[in-house]
Design an enzyme around this catalytic site. Structure first.
Site, PDB file in Angstrom:
ATOM      1  CD  GLU A 144      -7.904 -24.610 -20.193  1.00 53.22           C
ATOM      2  OE1 GLU A 144      -8.093 -23.840 -19.872  1.00 53.22           O
ATOM      3  OE2 GLU A 144      -8.460 -25.928 -20.348  1.00 53.22           O
ATOM      4  NE  ARG A 200      -8.908 -14.921 -14.458  1.00 55.70           N
ATOM      5  CZ  ARG A 200      -8.970 -16.111 -15.156  1.00 55.70           C
ATOM      6  NH1 ARG A 200      -9.008 -17.266 -14.467  1.00 55.70           N
ATOM      7  NH2 ARG A 200      -8.646 -16.056 -16.357  1.00 55.70           N
TER       8      ARG A 200
HETATM    9  O1  PRP Z   1      -1.887 -22.520 -17.077  1.00 58.87           O
HETATM   10  P1  PRP Z   1      -2.158 -21.809 -18.053  1.00 58.87           P
HETATM   11  O2  PRP Z   1      -2.773 -22.664 -19.155  1.00 58.87           O
HETATM   12  O3  PRP Z   1      -1.099 -20.921 -18.660  1.00 58.87           O
HETATM   13  O4  PRP Z   1      -3.463 -20.790 -17.797  1.00 58.87           O
HETATM   14  C1  PRP Z   1      -3.663 -20.197 -16.421  1.00 58.87           C
HETATM   15  C2  PRP Z   1      -3.869 -18.660 -16.932  1.00 58.87           C
HETATM   16  O5  PRP Z   1      -5.016 -18.119 -17.563  1.00 58.87           O
HETATM   17  C3  PRP Z   1      -5.699 -17.525 -16.782  1.00 58.87           C
HETATM   18  O6  PRP Z   1      -5.377 -16.155 -17.160  1.00 58.87           O
HETATM   19  P2  PRP Z   1      -5.631 -15.521 -18.672  1.00 58.87           P
HETATM   20  O7  PRP Z   1      -4.670 -15.614 -19.472  1.00 58.87           O
HETATM   21  O8  PRP Z   1      -7.301 -16.240 -19.033  1.00 58.87           O
HETATM   22  O9  PRP Z   1      -5.853 -13.723 -18.304  1.00 58.87           O
HETATM   23  P3  PRP Z   1      -6.833 -13.118 -17.291  1.00 58.87           P
HETATM   24  O10 PRP Z   1      -6.227 -13.473 -15.997  1.00 58.87           O
HETATM   25  O11 PRP Z   1      -6.169 -11.733 -17.621  1.00 58.87           O
HETATM   26  O12 PRP Z   1      -8.278 -13.438 -17.647  1.00 58.87           O
HETATM   27  C4  PRP Z   1      -5.281 -17.800 -15.404  1.00 58.87           C
HETATM   28  O13 PRP Z   1      -5.540 -16.662 -14.437  1.00 58.87           O
HETATM   29  C5  PRP Z   1      -3.898 -17.959 -15.323  1.00 58.87           C
HETATM   30  O14 PRP Z   1      -2.964 -16.857 -15.582  1.00 58.87           O
HETATM   31  N1  ADE Z   2     -10.293 -23.383 -17.261  1.00 60.09           N
HETATM   32  C1  ADE Z   2     -10.110 -22.262 -17.063  1.00 60.09           C
HETATM   33  N2  ADE Z   2     -10.817 -21.377 -15.977  1.00 60.09           N
HETATM   34  C2  ADE Z   2     -10.339 -20.205 -15.667  1.00 60.09           C
HETATM   35  N3  ADE Z   2      -9.261 -19.689 -15.977  1.00 60.09           N
HETATM   36  C3  ADE Z   2      -8.361 -20.296 -16.866  1.00 60.09           C
HETATM   37  N4  ADE Z   2      -7.274 -20.129 -17.540  1.00 60.09           N
HETATM   38  C4  ADE Z   2      -7.089 -21.180 -18.344  1.00 60.09           C
HETATM   39  N5  ADE Z   2      -7.748 -22.071 -18.210  1.00 60.09           N
HETATM   40  C5  ADE Z   2      -8.628 -21.687 -17.486  1.00 60.09           C
END
Ligand code: PRP
Ligand code: ADE
Length: 212
Positions: A135, A98
């Site tokens: 998470e 993202r």
């Molecule tokens: O602060 P944190 O606990 O590290 O979480 C935040 C991260 O989690 C989500 O990405 P995700 O790993 O779900 O990957 P994606 O963007 O590929 O869906 C979000 O876009 C952040 O990169």
């Molecule tokens: N609560 C949340 N919503 C969207 N992206 C996430 N990545 C980690 N935690 C998330």
């Protein structure tokens, strides 16, 4: 960045009316600077919170409705551009996936290069790798060796900070290349993040804070 280094810049509670599912607009109310930026409520309203996705207990903050509203999408990008323009930022590092949505637009607008920080085994060249805990699982980020030069100033961009694990890994990657990480920038901060004013000693700038 002066006073901004000592607080979670632009972040704080505000008194705006909030729909239960929407994150609370919280930024641009920089200490002593008066009213919140009016663009924030639109940004906040355009983020959907989906309970129990991708697994039970997670309140998922979905930015895709915001992307469907060009004016709001532009407001979000503009707020970051206004913050980082003229700061000698050589690189915007975007976190897969993202951070790839917002990072390139910000980079182009401020005349910086864009560095993709990718999930494992996606980059063909030599890479730095950093693992982290999420998470809902664990993951790893990689950056091409040579993407940034020692001393170059960088901003890390992502959509959301939850535990801060992903941003911390991104900072570590850039610092292994001896880059100067100026700040991390996210649209959304989860409330539990409120105790972190810095990550690895770096400020985190958040536009809106999620209620959930
Ligand atoms: O602060 P944190 O606990 O590290 O979480 C935040 C991260 O989690 C989500 O990405 P995700 O790993 O779900 O990957 P994606 O963007 O590929 O869906 C979000 O876009 C952040 O990169
Ligand atoms: N609560 C949340 N919503 C969207 N992206 C996430 N990545 C980690 N935690 C998330």
């Amino acid at each position: 960045m002066g006073e901004q280094e000592n607080n979670k810049t632009g972040v704080g509670n505000n008194a705006m009316a909030v729909v239960d599912e929407a994150p609370v607009a919280a930024a641009a109310k920089e200490k002593g600077r008066g009213a919140a930026d009016p663009r924030l409520q639109g940004i906040s309203d355009a983020i959907r919170v989906v309970p129990h996705f991708p697994k039970p207990g997670i309140m998922f903050n979905d930015i895709t409705p915001l992307l469907l509203r060009p004016a709001v999408f532009k407001d979000a990008v503009d707020m970051f551009v206004e913050r980082y323009r003229g700061m000698g930022i050589a690189a915007v590092a975007g976190i897969e996936a993202r951070g790839f949505i917002f990072g390139p637009a910000i980079a182009l607008a401020i005349g910086a290069k864009f560095i993709p920080l990718r999930k494992p085994k996606k980059l063909p060249g030599d890479v730095f790798s950093e693992s982290y805990v999420l998470e809902y699982g664990t993951d790893c980020l990689e950056m091409h060796v040579g993407a940034i030069e020692p001393g170059e100033r960088a901003v890390v961009v992502d959509d959301l900070v939850a535990t801060g694990g992903t941003l911390s890994a991104a900072i570590r990657l850039l610092e292994r290349a001896e880059a100067d990480v100026v700040e991390c920038a996210c649209l959304i901060g989860l409330p539990k993040f409120k105790d972190f004013y810095k990550l690895n000693g770096k400020p985190v700038y958040i536009l809106v804070e999620s209620r959930k």
